[in-house]
Every structure is written in C-alpha cells, then in structure tokens.
Design a protein around this motif. Structure first.
Motif, PDB file in Angstrom:
ATOM      1  N   CYS A  36     -13.852  12.798  -1.503  1.00  0.00           N
ATOM      2  CA  CYS A  36     -15.398  12.721  -1.834  1.00  0.00           C
ATOM      3  C   CYS A  36     -16.909  12.776  -1.469  1.00  0.00           C
ATOM      4  O   CYS A  36     -16.644  12.212  -0.803  1.00  0.00           O
ATOM      5  N   ILE A  37     -17.546  14.030  -2.161  1.00  0.00           N
ATOM      6  CA  ILE A  37     -18.689  14.361  -1.713  1.00  0.00           C
ATOM      7  C   ILE A  37     -19.487  14.180  -2.941  1.00  0.00           C
ATOM      8  O   ILE A  37     -19.186  15.142  -3.724  1.00  0.00           O
ATOM      9  N   GLU A  38     -20.794  13.525  -2.909  1.00  0.00           N
ATOM     10  CA  GLU A  38     -21.256  13.554  -4.468  1.00  0.00           C
ATOM     11  C   GLU A  38     -22.346  12.594  -3.761  1.00  0.00           C
ATOM     12  O   GLU A  38     -22.884  11.723  -3.756  1.00  0.00           O
ATOM     13  N   GLY A  39     -23.698  13.038  -3.948  1.00  0.00           N
ATOM     14  CA  GLY A  39     -24.983  12.722  -3.291  1.00  0.00           C
ATOM     15  C   GLY A  39     -24.956  12.471  -1.799  1.00  0.00           C
ATOM     16  O   GLY A  39     -24.208  13.416  -1.355  1.00  0.00           O
ATOM     17  N   GLU A  40     -24.887  11.620  -1.601  1.00  0.00           N
ATOM     18  CA  GLU A  40     -25.084  11.240  -0.581  1.00  0.00           C
ATOM     19  C   GLU A  40     -23.992   9.912   0.169  1.00  0.00           C
ATOM     20  O   GLU A  40     -23.132  10.232   1.802  1.00  0.00           O
ATOM     21  N   GLU A  41     -23.116  10.148  -0.847  1.00  0.00           N
ATOM     22  CA  GLU A  41     -21.973   9.633  -0.748  1.00  0.00           C
ATOM     23  C   GLU A  41     -20.449  10.205   0.171  1.00  0.00           C
ATOM     24  O   GLU A  41     -20.459  11.960  -0.569  1.00  0.00           O
ATOM     25  N   ARG A  42     -20.263  10.417   0.988  1.00  0.00           N
ATOM     26  CA  ARG A  42     -19.017  11.021   1.793  1.00  0.00           C
ATOM     27  C   ARG A  42     -17.623   9.962   1.737  1.00  0.00           C
ATOM     28  O   ARG A  42     -17.550   9.084   2.737  1.00  0.00           O
ATOM     29  N   MET A  43     -16.164  10.460   1.341  1.00  0.00           N
ATOM     30  CA  MET A  43     -15.428   9.030   1.099  1.00  0.00           C
ATOM     31  C   MET A  43     -14.249   9.807   1.966  1.00  0.00           C
ATOM     32  O   MET A  43     -14.105  11.237   1.433  1.00  0.00           O
ATOM     33  N   LEU A  44     -13.369   9.880   2.296  1.00  0.00           N
ATOM     34  CA  LEU A  44     -11.779  10.287   3.090  1.00  0.00           C
ATOM     35  C   LEU A  44     -11.273   9.262   2.069  1.00  0.00           C
ATOM     36  O   LEU A  44     -11.282   8.303   2.562  1.00  0.00           O
ATOM     37  N   ILE A  45      -9.589  10.051   1.530  1.00  0.00           N
ATOM     38  CA  ILE A  45      -8.678   9.277   0.726  1.00  0.00           C
ATOM     39  C   ILE A  45      -7.557   9.378   1.181  1.00  0.00           C
ATOM     40  O   ILE A  45      -6.627  10.715   1.555  1.00  0.00           O
ATOM     41  N   TYR A  46      -7.219   8.238   2.256  1.00  0.00           N
ATOM     42  CA  TYR A  46      -6.110   8.170   3.264  1.00  0.00           C
ATOM     43  C   TYR A  46      -4.067   7.593   2.377  1.00  0.00           C
ATOM     44  O   TYR A  46      -4.884   7.061   1.782  1.00  0.00           O
ATOM     45  N   GLU A  47      -2.974   8.266   2.879  1.00  0.00           N
ATOM     46  CA  GLU A  47      -1.665   7.262   2.191  1.00  0.00           C
ATOM     47  C   GLU A  47      -2.371   6.040   2.940  1.00  0.00           C
ATOM     48  O   GLU A  47      -3.018   6.065   3.847  1.00  0.00           O
ATOM     49  N   PHE A  48      -2.331   5.029   2.115  1.00  0.00           N
ATOM     50  CA  PHE A  48      -2.210   3.497   2.558  1.00  0.00           C
ATOM     51  C   PHE A  48      -0.939   3.542   3.469  1.00  0.00           C
ATOM     52  O   PHE A  48      -0.116   3.421   2.878  1.00  0.00           O
ATOM     53  N   MET A  49      -1.417   3.122   4.928  1.00  0.00           N
ATOM     54  CA  MET A  49      -1.286   1.982   5.520  1.00  0.00           C
ATOM     55  C   MET A  49      -0.601   0.799   5.679  1.00  0.00           C
ATOM     56  O   MET A  49      -1.172  -0.464   6.176  1.00  0.00           O
ATOM     57  N   PRO A  50       0.874   0.148   4.308  1.00  0.00           N
ATOM     58  CA  PRO A  50       0.512  -1.178   4.548  1.00  0.00           C
ATOM     59  C   PRO A  50       0.644  -1.873   6.216  1.00  0.00           C
ATOM     60  O   PRO A  50      -0.247  -3.472   5.727  1.00  0.00           O
ATOM     61  N   ASN A  51       0.878  -1.906   7.215  1.00  0.00           N
ATOM     62  CA  ASN A  51       0.959  -2.436   8.333  1.00  0.00           C
ATOM     63  C   ASN A  51      -0.133  -2.543   9.652  1.00  0.00           C
ATOM     64  O   ASN A  51       0.096  -2.715  10.191  1.00  0.00           O
ATOM     65  N   LYS A  52      -0.862  -1.845   8.306  1.00  0.00           N
ATOM     66  CA  LYS A  52      -2.629  -1.267   9.246  1.00  0.00           C
ATOM     67  C   LYS A  52      -1.875  -0.630  10.994  1.00  0.00           C
ATOM     68  O   LYS A  52      -1.676   0.334  11.031  1.00  0.00           O
ATOM     69  N   SER A  53      -2.965  -1.031  11.738  1.00  0.00           N
ATOM     70  CA  SER A  53      -2.534  -0.181  13.097  1.00  0.00           C
ATOM     71  C   SER A  53      -2.058  -1.236  14.424  1.00  0.00           C
ATOM     72  O   SER A  53      -1.695  -1.990  14.313  1.00  0.00           O
ATOM     73  N   THR A  56      -2.763   6.939 -11.232  1.00  0.00           N
ATOM     74  CA  THR A  56      -1.231   7.240 -10.839  1.00  0.00           C
ATOM     75  C   THR A  56      -0.483   6.130 -10.447  1.00  0.00           C
ATOM     76  O   THR A  56       0.594   5.859 -10.241  1.00  0.00           O
ATOM     77  N   GLY A  57      -1.481   5.069  -9.536  1.00  0.00           N
ATOM     78  CA  GLY A  57      -0.755   4.608  -9.247  1.00  0.00           C
ATOM     79  C   GLY A  57      -0.107   4.088  -7.302  1.00  0.00           C
ATOM     80  O   GLY A  57      -0.109   3.302  -7.354  1.00  0.00           O
ATOM     81  N   GLN A  58      -0.768   5.501  -7.095  1.00  0.00           N
ATOM     82  CA  GLN A  58      -0.615   5.067  -5.410  1.00  0.00           C
ATOM     83  C   GLN A  58      -1.675   4.206  -4.986  1.00  0.00           C
ATOM     84  O   GLN A  58      -2.497   5.094  -5.161  1.00  0.00           O
ATOM     85  N   GLU A  59      -1.184   3.580  -3.592  1.00  0.00           N
ATOM     86  CA  GLU A  59      -2.279   3.131  -3.129  1.00  0.00           C
ATOM     87  C   GLU A  59      -3.225   4.180  -2.293  1.00  0.00           C
ATOM     88  O   GLU A  59      -1.611   4.186  -1.306  1.00  0.00           O
ATOM     89  N   VAL A  60      -4.412   3.856  -1.306  1.00  0.00           N
ATOM     90  CA  VAL A  60      -4.662   4.592  -0.808  1.00  0.00           C
ATOM     91  C   VAL A  60      -5.812   3.677   0.235  1.00  0.00           C
ATOM     92  O   VAL A  60      -6.023   2.829  -0.358  1.00  0.00           O
ATOM     93  N   ALA A  61      -5.900   4.563   0.915  1.00  0.00           N
ATOM     94  CA  ALA A  61      -6.981   3.649   1.788  1.00  0.00           C
ATOM     95  C   ALA A  61      -8.543   4.379   1.475  1.00  0.00           C
ATOM     96  O   ALA A  61      -8.955   5.748   2.433  1.00  0.00           O
ATOM     97  N   VAL A  62      -9.422   3.791   1.685  1.00  0.00           N
ATOM     98  CA  VAL A  62     -10.858   4.704   1.480  1.00  0.00           C
ATOM     99  C   VAL A  62     -11.018   4.360   2.665  1.00  0.00           C
ATOM    100  O   VAL A  62     -12.112   3.612   2.462  1.00  0.00           O
ATOM    101  N   LYS A  63     -11.717   5.954   2.800  1.00  0.00           N
ATOM    102  CA  LYS A  63     -12.525   5.750   4.633  1.00  0.00           C
ATOM    103  C   LYS A  63     -14.001   6.176   3.790  1.00  0.00           C
ATOM    104  O   LYS A  63     -14.192   7.405   3.532  1.00  0.00           O
ATOM    105  N   ARG A  64     -15.117   4.921   3.819  1.00  0.00           N
ATOM    106  CA  ARG A  64     -16.464   5.065   2.802  1.00  0.00           C
ATOM    107  C   ARG A  64     -17.635   5.379   4.253  1.00  0.00           C
ATOM    108  O   ARG A  64     -17.819   4.615   4.945  1.00  0.00           O
TER     109      ARG A  64
END
Length: 808
Positions: A553-570, A511-519
């Motif tokens: 996302c949970i598939e097999g042994e993969e567990r991922m959380l998909i967050y909105e992307f924060m461009p200015n880090k922490s 969709t063009g949305q930028e995300v942060a994927v926590k794997r």
C-alpha cells in the motif's frame, strides 16, 4: 538375483575361521565365572555359540557369536575396533555389573558400558543369537536386562533384529561391513535406515559419504522401490510409526542377512539338515540399483536398450559422453522453467521416487493441492503422493537423482514431472487440442481489454506515487482504508512488534486471510527506495523458505508491506528465551537450519536473481504454523548482475554480530557475507546463545571464538544447549557446529558455498573439511560484555540504507 527355486552356489569367499575352542560351558556366564580363549557359551537349543576366533590367516583374536552348525558364519563381533593381539583374552562380568573383555595385562579393551546397574547380573546367550546382560532368574520369571547385543549389530541381521530406530530410546541399529574377509574391524560400507529426512528410506554408503544404493522413501505402507522378488521363505517387515522406524524380516527357517566387505547386502538361508548356506537375494540387485546410475534427471530402465534415458524435457549434459554410454553426468533442462501458467505435469508410472536431496514434505496436503503449490514455486521440478493411503505431498526442487523404473507393480509409485506446454501437447487429450485451436480469438479480445485496463492501472499507479518498475510485478495494491480496517485501525492490541523501520500489525483481510502489515514510520530512515527494493525483490522471489508478500500500500505518505502472517513469530523468540528454548527440541531446530540453508541457496544460486540478503539474523527468520522457517526483511538486500560476485558499499548496514569481517572492515560484500551470517545463526541455534554479548568465565571471546576453542580441543558437543540432551542427535549437532565454523572462517574464499553447505548438512556420512580460525577471533576487553573489534563510532549498525536499492 538368484532364482529362488534353485538357490545357486554359495560364494567361496566366505570367511574361514580358526576357532579357539576346547570346551563348552552352558548358555550363561555368572559374575564368578569367566571365559578364556578355548572356552565358549552355547545357547540352550545349541543354535548359537559365543567365543574367541581368528579370521582366516589373521593373528588377531576377536570375541564373537556364530551359528553352532556353521562356525564360519559369524553374526556379531564385540571388539571390532580393539582386536586382541595375543591368546590371553578373558570375558567376565565386572564388579560394576558390566560385561568386559580383558587383554593379557588385564586392561579392559571392550565393555558393554551400560548405564543401568543390575543386582546379581549374568550374561546369557539366547537361541535367537542375542547376548544379554540380565538379572539372574528370579521366582517372578520376568526378564530385566541392562544390555543386549541386538542393539549393537555388526554386519549381520538375524530374525528378531531390526535395521532402524527405536524412537523411544533413540537407539539406532545399522550395519557396518567387515574391513575384509580376514578383518572384522569396521569396513567401508554402512547400511542404515535414514530418518533425519522424512519420509525415511534405507541407504547404503561407502567410505562414510558416497551413496551406493538406496530404497525409495517410505510410502505409508512400505519402502518404495524395494523389490525383494518372490521368496517363499522370507517375509519382509516394514515399520514406521511414533515409536519405531525399522526394516526386518521373518522366516521359519535359519537365515541371515549380511553386508559383505565389498558392499553387497546378501540374504542367505540354511535348509534343514544342511550345513551349506544358499544365497537367495542381494542388493544392489541389478544395474539400476546402483545409486545415480543415469546421473541427474536421468531414468534407469532395466529391460531397455539403452538403459539410461533422460527424463522428458531434459537432454544429455554431454552428448559425447552419453553416446559412449557414460551417463553419469546426467541431463539438463531443454527449456528452463519460466513459471508460466502453460506449465503442467506429466504422470510417470511405476518409478522409484528420486532421492530426497532438495525436497519438501507436506503431510496433510492433497495431491491436487500439491500440484498447485508446486506450480507456484519456480524451483519445484516434480511432486508425488508421499502416502499411498491418502493425503501427503512430496515436492522436489532442483535435480532429480536416482530415479528408475520398477517392474513390481506394488513397489513403484507415480511421479509428476514438471514440463512446459510445448512438451505437454503430445499428451493432451483431443478435446484439449480442439480447445487450443478454438480459443485464440477469445484470448485476442481479452488481450485488447487487458491492454486498456493496464493503461488505466498504470495511470492509477502514478497518482499513488508508485514507480514504473512496478509495471511488470503482479502484486495486489491495497488502499489505506482497506488496510486500516484489516488491522482495526492499527490498534495497539494488534501490534506484533516494532523496529527502526516502524511497526508491524496483525490484520485480517476481507477474504479471511491473516496478514502481517509492516507500516513504515514517517520518521524511519528507510525511504521509498528501500521500500521498493523489498517489494521488487520479494515479489519476484518464490520459495517455500522465503516469506510471502501478499501486497503493498502506497498512499500519500503511507508505505506498507503486507506479508503472510507467521503465527510462531521469529526464531529469536524461541532460542534466546530459557523456557521456550527448553521445549524447542533438536529435530525442530535441525529442520529450521536445513530450511534456512535451502532458502539461502535459492537466493544465491537457484533464483532468477542472484540476491545477497545482507541482514540474515535470528529475528529475520519467521516461523509459520508448522514451524517452517521463512527468511524475511529484504530492505537491505542487493541483487548481482551477470558475473558480478562482489560489490563495495559507501555505508555499512546490517546488524553487528552477524557481519562478516570483510564487510565490517573493508565495506565489501558478496554471497560469502551471507554465508558468514548463516554460520553465526547456525551456532546460535545449536547453543541457544547470542554471538553478540556472549560471556564465558574462562575467556573473553564471543560465541564464535568459544565454539572454535571447544572444537579445537575436541569438546565441540559442550556448545550444545543443555536442554537438548534428551532430543539431540549428537553426530548431527557436531556436524552443524563444524559447518557453522566453516561458514564463519575469516577469509571469504575459505567459506563454502551454500550448495556445499546444504550437501554437508543433508549427508551425515560426508567428510567435512577442517575449519580455520573464525573471523573476529580476538580477545575483547573484560570490562564490557558487549565490546567489539570494530569501532562502532565509525560504522552505522541497523541502519536501513542500501547501496543499490532497486532489484533488477
């Protein structure tokens, strides 16, 4: 308000002054001259006079400026805090070029205290009533001054003066009433242009914190809700831009606006040839101007009986008090918001917008976008256009305070009030009502289809290993292939960071949305329980200061959380780096502090779940494109049930340096544990220093101990990061330090609640309690900068383990 054509009689309470005047000098005081009691300066056009006076029967003497034709109308007082108790005062220019006031023993009791030094300085009283210290006239004709009285108002505004801020110099002009008609020392009331919360508004407060009156917020053109009536003599001026934010007035006649000792802002005029002042306007002007007249969620109506009415969808909190015409307890919702799609907004016309207590401003958002965003947040109660010229969105969260109807068409605004469908039926159009009647059959068919799809979806969930708790969570599920493509197959150049849980990657969905994927790493200590805890909690929590979860996302042994992307880090990326910290100015820091506080208040009190975060720290505060803070990482969070206020864990989790004493030592945690962490975080933001590993050459305390020592010695401002010297608002920073120390007190019961913290941060005039000694206030061994009070071998820090992993 007094009718303008017949101005009404002047109040007899005007100050009667005893002027100590024998002779008048010119309008200028040179470095070789002085003024003693009995001598005055008179402006060139003989409009204003400067000298010594006594108020009423008082024996104290003050240096002041008054109207030459009306000596009782004092407009400025120099030594308000240091009256002369004898008759031997002297005004002169010191060798350093400052204007100084000396007492009988030749001690300085008041001075201009200017940092700018001029050659050949003189003091001159102008026909505007402004007293300047300037360079003696030269052939160039230019005016170079080091100080002016207009920058330090007392209780009066004159033409040419402003009430507000010079944003280039950081100088604020505000009024403070006299203590009484016979005592010019600072009284109980202040009137100022508040810009610490945008948009700005004018506010009058009593005794430092109790609001008495306020205008509506700046609407892009003027201050909303401020009706000055029809006055042919006075033209109000509103300014708010990149360099100035102020209110003033223009007139061709003699006028002054004064804050009286009893807290009334009065506009007086003096007609030509007259020596009698006429009162033309006062604020508060009517009963509805009194702050919070109808309590929370009440509407004040000037020309209606009863005057107070609950906003639609609300009912009196105390019917008995309401029936007795005591509406101060306000109103509460009849039906709590359930964030259903049936909710919408009712448009209220010609109102003064509610006070900016718990709110959010989005400068570039359209009104329709504002409506959509407000609907997404369960705690959003109303919204409005912040700029009547175009884009701009104001959203309110929680109670709506000090709302009133406005008679003047050009001073009222529209407020969109959130209501459930049952309350909106009465304002729906006939076509919508017809639609409501005709669609049920279609909906029934869709429900049947939805049930079938739900069964199929649940079966798919079980195949993927998702637990049944996910059944009622509306959260998109992504397959592994989609996430892999989005992150370019978890390419190293897309890696944003890593921790004990695994790695985080930047990605872009189709969709063009930028995300942060926590794997999650296969070797992470965090398992399915902790993963699901974060999913279930954050999917149910909706607030502008919490990070948004896009999917999982949970598939097999993969567990991922998909967050909105924060461009200015922490947050730690900025405040603990010397170069980045130096460009991280104060206003930005204070906005972040306020945002974190609001987010934590939502977790503790305003959300459906009572959530304890348990790992609040700078690295878990993410910053979006506009530098808005978002609390993240809910893997360790715990939600409380019913009246539960405290729990005990079998294993300590979290981050050393942010843990409360009762958690580290006794394994007990509560909302007060989070408040301790917030206090640490607040002090770190102010100082740009980490609590853990903090070093000082004079002692071996951590940052909390250092802050406590400085505060105890009256040197709290020394904690402020030196790079903030050009941008910091000193009183605001000191308030933050004191609030931080209140939050990190040793015993949980001494720490404030988050609602109190938000109030203390938002109200500059509020009186704060004195903090007690902070937790972990003990000397460390000088041999290690990282020594701790707790035995780290006995605890496991930064471990991703929770006691009750599933959010309910």
């Amino acid at each position: 308000m007094v009718d303008p054509p017949i101005f009404g009689s002047f109040c007899a309470s005007m100050v009667v002054l005893s002027l100590l005047r024998l002779s008048s000098a010119g309008d200028t005081l040179s470095s070789v001259q002085s003024i003693k009691e009995g001598e005055t300066l008179v402006s060139q056009g003989r409009k204003f006079e400067l000298g010594f006076f006594r108020a009423g029967s008082s024996k104290n003497t003050f240096l002041g400026i008054w109207f030459a034709v009306s000596p009782e109308a004092v407009v400025w007082v120099a030594n308000r805090n240091s009256p002369l108790n004898d008759s031997n005062g002297t005004l002169k220019i010191s060798n350093e070029g400052e204007l100084v006031l000396l007492n009988q023993s030749k001690s300085i009791i008041w001075s201009t205290n200017s940092t700018k030094v001029l050659g050949n300085p003189v003091a001159q009283l102008l026909d505007s009533g402004n007293l300047l210290v300037l360079r003696e006239s030269s052939s160039s004709g230019s005016v170079d001054y080091s100080w002016q009285s207009f920058d330090y108002p007392s209780d009066t505004i004159l033409v040419g003066m402003t009430l507000g801020w010079n944003l280039r110099t950081g100088i604020e002009h505000h009024l403070t009433s006299w203590r009484s008609t016979e005592d010019p020392s600072p009284g109980d009331y202040t009137y100022r242009y508040k810009i610490d919360r945008l948009p700005p508004q004018l506010e009058m407060v009593s005794k430092g914190s109790v609001k008495v009156y306020r205008t509506g917020p700046w609407d892009g053109v003027k201050l909303g809700g401020l009706s000055l009536g029809v006055n042919p003599f006075i033209n109000p001026v509103f300014v708010y831009n990149a360099t100035d934010a102020y209110f003033a007035f223009e007139t061709e006649i003699t006028a002054r606006s004064r804050l009286s000792p009893d807290g009334v802002m009065q506009l007086h005029i003096l007609l030509n040839g007259s020596t009698k002042w006429y009162l033309t306007y006062s604020l508060p002007n009517d009963p509805c101007d009194n702050y919070g007249r109808c309590g929370a969620n009440g509407m004040c109506r000037l020309n209606e009986i009863p005057r107070c009415l609950c906003l639609e969808g609300f009912t009196p909190k105390s019917r008995e008090e309401w029936d007795m015409h005591n509406s101060t307890e306000g109103c509460i919702k009849k039906i709590p918001s359930n964030c259903s799609r049936d909710e919408d907004f009712k448009k209220l016309s010609q109102v003064k917008l509610p006070d900016l207590v718990d709110f959010e401003l989005f400068k570039n958002m359209s009104l329709e976008e504002c409506r959509i965003e407000c609907l997404k947040d369960c705690s959003c109660t109303a919204y409005a256009n912040s700029d009547i010229r175009g884009a701009g969105c104001l959203m309110w969260f929680g109670d709506l305070i000090d709302t009133r109807e406005i008679d003047a068409v050009d001073n009222g605004q529209y407020l969109f009030l959130r209501l459930p469908a049952s309350k909106l039926d009465s304002i729906r159009s006939p076509s919508k009502k017809l639609l409501t009647i005709t669609v049920p059959s279609a909906i029934l068919g869709l429900l049947i289809m939805g049930m079938a799809l739900s069964i199929i979806w649940k079966r798919g969930m079980k195949k993927r290993g998702l637990p049944s708790e996910m059944d009622d969570i509306d959260l998109p599920l992504y397959d592994f292939a989609t996430v892999a493509v989005a992150t370019n197959h978890f390419a190293e150049e897309n890696k944003l960071g890593a921790g004990g849980f695994g790695s985080v990657y930047k990605g872009s969905l189709t969709t063009g949305q930028e995300v942060a994927v926590k794997r999650l790493s296969k070797y992470s200590g965090q398992g399915l329980n902790e993963f699901m805890n974060e999913v279930l909690l954050i999917a149910r929590l909706q607030h502008r200061n919490l990070v948004g979860l896009v999917g999982c996302c949970i598939e097999g042994e993969e567990r991922m959380l998909i967050y909105e992307f924060m461009p200015n880090k922490s947050l730690d990326y900025f405040i603990f780096d010397h170069d980045r910290s130096s460009s991280f100015e104060w206003k930005k820091r204070f906005d972040i502090i306020s945002g974190i506080a609001r987010g934590l208040l939502y977790l503790h009190q305003d959300s459906k779940l009572k959530v304890i975060h348990r790992d609040l720290k700078t690295s878990n505060i993410l910053l979006d494109a506009d530098m808005n803070p978002k609390i993240s990482d809910f893997g360790l969070a715990r939600n409380f049930q019913g009246n539960e206020t405290e729990a005990k864990t079998r294993r300590i989790v979290g981050t050393y340096g942010y843990m409360s004493p009762e958690y580290a030592f006794d394994e007990k945690f509560s909302v007060k544990s989070d408040i301790f962490s917030f206090g640490v975080l607040l002090l770190e933001i102010v100082s740009s220093k980490r609590n853990r590993g903090f070093q000082h050459p004079d002692h071996h305390h951590n940052l909390l101990g250092h802050a406590w020592l400085l505060w105890s010695e009256g040197r709290a401002t020394e904690l402020i990061d030196e790079s903030l010297c050009d941008s910091v608002v000193g009183s605001q920073a000191e308030r933050c330090i004191q609030v931080g120390l209140l939050c990190v007190q040793k015993f949980p019961e001494d720490r404030p609640t988050m609602s109190s913290v938000v109030f203390m941060l938002a109200n500059e005039g509020a009186t704060l309690p004195l903090p007690k000694e902070p937790g972990f206030f003990l000397e460390r061994s000088s041999g290690s900068s990282d020594a701790s009070i707790v035995n780290e071998a006995s605890y496991t820090f930064n471990v991703i383990t929770v006691t009750l992993p599933v959010g309910r």
